[in-house]
Scaffold this motif. Structure first.
Motif, PDB file in Angstrom:
ATOM      1  N   ALA A 257      30.343  29.474 -33.311  1.00 54.62           N
ATOM      2  CA  ALA A 257      30.415  28.132 -32.469  1.00 54.62           C
ATOM      3  C   ALA A 257      31.438  27.554 -32.945  1.00 54.62           C
ATOM      4  O   ALA A 257      31.561  26.118 -32.633  1.00 54.62           O
ATOM      5  N   ASN A 258      32.785  28.128 -33.458  1.00 53.47           N
ATOM      6  CA  ASN A 258      33.997  27.341 -33.603  1.00 53.47           C
ATOM      7  C   ASN A 258      34.644  26.738 -32.291  1.00 53.47           C
ATOM      8  O   ASN A 258      35.055  27.524 -31.658  1.00 53.47           O
ATOM      9  N   ALA A 259      34.392  25.635 -32.005  1.00 53.07           N
ATOM     10  CA  ALA A 259      34.794  25.022 -30.586  1.00 53.07           C
ATOM     11  C   ALA A 259      36.146  25.059 -30.522  1.00 53.07           C
ATOM     12  O   ALA A 259      36.891  25.485 -29.442  1.00 53.07           O
ATOM     13  N   ALA A 261      38.564  27.367 -31.821  1.00 52.27           N
ATOM     14  CA  ALA A 261      38.835  28.617 -31.449  1.00 52.27           C
ATOM     15  C   ALA A 261      38.402  28.864 -30.132  1.00 52.27           C
ATOM     16  O   ALA A 261      39.449  29.770 -29.444  1.00 52.27           O
ATOM     17  N   ILE A 262      37.460  28.580 -29.460  1.00 49.56           N
ATOM     18  CA  ILE A 262      36.858  28.896 -28.333  1.00 49.56           C
ATOM     19  C   ILE A 262      37.831  27.953 -27.344  1.00 49.56           C
ATOM     20  O   ILE A 262      38.579  28.896 -26.340  1.00 49.56           O
ATOM     21  N   ALA A 263      38.275  26.806 -27.439  1.00 48.52           N
ATOM     22  CA  ALA A 263      39.197  26.141 -26.678  1.00 48.52           C
ATOM     23  C   ALA A 263      40.432  26.738 -26.703  1.00 48.52           C
ATOM     24  O   ALA A 263      41.100  26.778 -25.517  1.00 48.52           O
ATOM     25  N   GLN A 264      41.092  27.490 -27.670  1.00 49.33           N
ATOM     26  CA  GLN A 264      42.206  28.138 -27.713  1.00 49.33           C
ATOM     27  C   GLN A 264      42.496  29.108 -26.863  1.00 49.33           C
ATOM     28  O   GLN A 264      43.239  29.488 -26.146  1.00 49.33           O
ATOM     29  N   GLN A 265      41.319  30.027 -26.769  1.00 50.22           N
ATOM     30  CA  GLN A 265      41.022  31.036 -26.006  1.00 50.22           C
ATOM     31  C   GLN A 265      40.959  30.727 -24.457  1.00 50.22           C
ATOM     32  O   GLN A 265      41.581  31.208 -23.682  1.00 50.22           O
ATOM     33  N   VAL A 266      40.436  29.643 -24.329  1.00 49.33           N
ATOM     34  CA  VAL A 266      40.269  29.226 -22.898  1.00 49.33           C
ATOM     35  C   VAL A 266      41.430  28.799 -22.222  1.00 49.33           C
ATOM     36  O   VAL A 266      41.691  28.942 -21.111  1.00 49.33           O
ATOM     37  N   VAL A 267      42.328  28.074 -22.883  1.00 52.47           N
ATOM     38  CA  VAL A 267      43.513  27.445 -22.461  1.00 52.47           C
ATOM     39  C   VAL A 267      44.752  28.285 -22.585  1.00 52.47           C
ATOM     40  O   VAL A 267      45.702  27.976 -21.886  1.00 52.47           O
ATOM     41  N   ALA A 268      44.620  29.205 -23.303  1.00 48.90           N
ATOM     42  CA  ALA A 268      45.597  30.335 -23.221  1.00 48.90           C
ATOM     43  C   ALA A 268      46.304  30.589 -21.746  1.00 48.90           C
ATOM     44  O   ALA A 268      45.234  30.942 -20.950  1.00 48.90           O
ATOM     45  N   GLY A 269      47.390  30.530 -21.450  1.00 52.97           N
ATOM     46  CA  GLY A 269      47.856  30.856 -20.522  1.00 52.97           C
ATOM     47  C   GLY A 269      47.881  30.123 -19.034  1.00 52.97           C
ATOM     48  O   GLY A 269      47.980  30.484 -18.151  1.00 52.97           O
ATOM     49  N   GLY A 337      23.737  21.680 -29.739  1.00 56.27           N
ATOM     50  CA  GLY A 337      24.250  19.978 -29.326  1.00 56.27           C
ATOM     51  C   GLY A 337      25.836  20.092 -29.415  1.00 56.27           C
ATOM     52  O   GLY A 337      26.507  19.696 -28.797  1.00 56.27           O
ATOM     53  N   LEU A 338      26.355  20.724 -30.478  1.00 55.45           N
ATOM     54  CA  LEU A 338      27.727  20.661 -30.814  1.00 55.45           C
ATOM     55  C   LEU A 338      28.470  21.552 -29.923  1.00 55.45           C
ATOM     56  O   LEU A 338      29.628  21.184 -29.451  1.00 55.45           O
ATOM     57  N   THR A 339      27.869  22.711 -29.748  1.00 58.37           N
ATOM     58  CA  THR A 339      28.417  23.542 -28.920  1.00 58.37           C
ATOM     59  C   THR A 339      28.322  23.141 -27.504  1.00 58.37           C
ATOM     60  O   THR A 339      29.401  23.297 -26.720  1.00 58.37           O
ATOM     61  N   ALA A 340      27.330  22.609 -27.003  1.00 59.51           N
ATOM     62  CA  ALA A 340      27.203  22.053 -25.706  1.00 59.51           C
ATOM     63  C   ALA A 340      28.186  20.920 -25.290  1.00 59.51           C
ATOM     64  O   ALA A 340      28.807  20.705 -24.055  1.00 59.51           O
ATOM     65  N   SER A 341      28.408  20.192 -26.185  1.00 58.96           N
ATOM     66  CA  SER A 341      29.277  19.042 -26.265  1.00 58.96           C
ATOM     67  C   SER A 341      30.666  19.423 -25.959  1.00 58.96           C
ATOM     68  O   SER A 341      31.511  18.994 -24.771  1.00 58.96           O
ATOM     69  N   ALA A 342      30.940  20.487 -26.680  1.00 56.59           N
ATOM     70  CA  ALA A 342      32.572  20.990 -26.421  1.00 56.59           C
ATOM     71  C   ALA A 342      32.504  21.689 -25.354  1.00 56.59           C
ATOM     72  O   ALA A 342      33.680  21.652 -24.234  1.00 56.59           O
ATOM     73  N   ALA A 361      33.409  36.954 -34.519  1.00 53.86           N
ATOM     74  CA  ALA A 361      32.967  36.253 -35.554  1.00 53.86           C
ATOM     75  C   ALA A 361      32.038  37.143 -36.211  1.00 53.86           C
ATOM     76  O   ALA A 361      31.289  37.733 -35.604  1.00 53.86           O
ATOM     77  N   ALA A 362      31.937  37.054 -37.324  1.00 54.86           N
ATOM     78  CA  ALA A 362      30.976  37.672 -38.297  1.00 54.86           C
ATOM     79  C   ALA A 362      31.057  39.179 -37.856  1.00 54.86           C
ATOM     80  O   ALA A 362      30.094  39.702 -38.057  1.00 54.86           O
TER      81      ALA A 362
END
Length: 417
Positions: A257-259, A261-269, A337-342, A361-362
């Motif tokens: 749920a590290n938003a 880290a997720i965003a960095q993957q999404v925006v890469a390239g 809720g935190l994940t959905a907001s991001a 993760a994990a």
């Protein structure tokens, strides 16, 4: 209000002079993207500040300072705390680094020494063109001004006292501390912290829900489901430990749920520049912070019990959840809720839900084709973990989506040309 003491200012000035000397001696080591570099530094440092609710505030403050610093140098988007004087040719990278370093050093003081090393090394890798020989110094000045502005704005926001004493009657449906440690409930005051974007912390709040009527069909269905699929005996059995449900529970609780880290993957390239990255991370972390305030306000308003309390009270005294229950009430789910907001911020800014990413993760690697797929699994993972009722997860998801949408629509909008 000025949060930097005179001694701190002098120390910062001395380091500033040393870094400028190193920049002359060691030029040309510029980083690929200052915003994503410092985003990583920020979320890693923020983990030392405390639990995820605390981290959301740290990350929001840091990324709003970065956004405002860049938009003081070149005003492309609306600022949050204001713009600041910037000399022509000021280094955007130096401004980003300084805004991040100063906000993190104040909000996560235990990491100040490590951050100082990172900051000095980073600035030593910058160099200036001949036309702007003081670009690093000028960038530092605007980054410092942006950091001080947002720190002053948040100085008395209520976050200094996140916890509160807890006492509640031993009644069916009412939250009580949970096994195995029966720890004192945390974040009882977090719902009183001033939001970054919302007009009031209860805006878009979830509930009341039929779940809270212990005679309702909603409660009976949710109760039976979590008892069946979230049991430690079921999920931890050798034949089930590597099942989809068990892996999902561990994955999302263990860093999935590290938003940031997720965003960095999404925006890469995707070819976004510093300003676009800064805006995206500022909006996303602001939405997560406001979601955390709103969700905890609801948790301590409804005080709904956790599945383990409900199931043991019904006579199944040996039942335990697959993962340890966090020490605060059930409704609505924070991780959901935190994940959905991001995810909503990413969807709105990038114009599609089809934003595939892969993240480990994990010890588990997961790939998602859409953000909706990811946020739904995040919500259900809490049922599989045995720590939330389904309705608390789905209502938390909806609350987070609404907050993310609101933040994008009302803050850091493109300036009119």
């Amino acid at each position: 209000m000025n949060l930097m003491s005179t001694a701190a200012r002098r120390s910062f000035a001395r380091r500033h002079r040393l870094v400028l000397l190193l920049a002359v001696l060691l030029p040309g080591l510029a980083q690929a993207d200052a915003v994503t570099d410092w985003n990583t530094t920020a979320w890693q440092a923020a983990t030392a500040a405390g639990a995820p609710p605390i981290q959301t505030r740290v990350n929001a403050i840091t990324h709003l300072a970065i956004h405002d610093a860049l938009n003081s140098i070149e005003p492309r988007y609306e600022p949050y705390a204001g713009t600041h004087p910037a000399v022509r040719g000021a280094s955007p990278e130096a401004a980003v680094a300084t805004a991040a370093y100063m906000t993190l050093s104040i909000t996560v003081p235990s990491q100040a020494a490590a951050l100082e090393t990172t900051y000095d090394t980073y600035l030593a890798g910058l160099s200036c063109p001949a036309a702007y020989p003081s670009c690093v110094s000028d960038g530092i000045a605007v980054g410092a001004a942006a950091a001080e502005a947002i720190l002053a704005l948040r100085a008395n926001d209520g976050a200094a006292t996140p916890h509160a004493p807890y006492a509640a009657p031993l009644l069916p449906g009412v939250y009580q501390p949970t096994p195995p440690n029966f720890a004192a409930p945390l974040f009882g005051n977090w719902g009183k912290v001033k939001p970054f974007a919302l007009g009031r912390v209860t805006q878009f709040g979830a509930g009341p829900s039929p779940l809270m009527n212990l005679r309702s069909g909603t409660y009976r269905r949710d109760y039976q489901e979590v008892m069946a699929v979230g049991s430690a005996a079921v999920r931890g059995a050798p034949q089930n430990v590597d099942s989809y449900e068990s892996r999902a529970a561990r994955y999302w609780a263990g860093g999935g749920a590290n938003a940031n880290a997720i965003a960095q993957q999404v925006v890469a390239g995707r070819g976004l520049d510093l300003w676009q990255h800064a805006r995206l991370f500022a909006l996303m972390n602001m939405a997560q912070a406001d979601a955390s305030f709103g969700l905890f306000e609801g948790k301590y308003r409804y005080l709904f019990w956790r599945p383990v309390t409900a199931i043991q009270a019904a006579g199944n005294a040996q039942w335990l959840p697959y993962l340890v229950t966090p020490p605060y009430p059930d409704y609505a789910s924070g991780l959901s809720g935190l994940t959905a907001s991001a995810m909503e911020v990413l969807r709105r800014l990038l114009g599609t839900d089809a934003l595939p990413y892969t993240l480990s993760a994990a010890g588990i690697e997961r790939h998602f084709d859409t953000l909706s797929q990811a946020e739904h699994e995040a919500a259900m993972s809490r049922v599989y973990a045995g720590i939330h009722f389904r309705t608390a997860c789905m209502d938390g998801l909806k609350q987070g989506n609404k907050i993310g949408n609101y933040v994008v629509r009302h803050y850091l909008r493109p300036r009119r040309r």
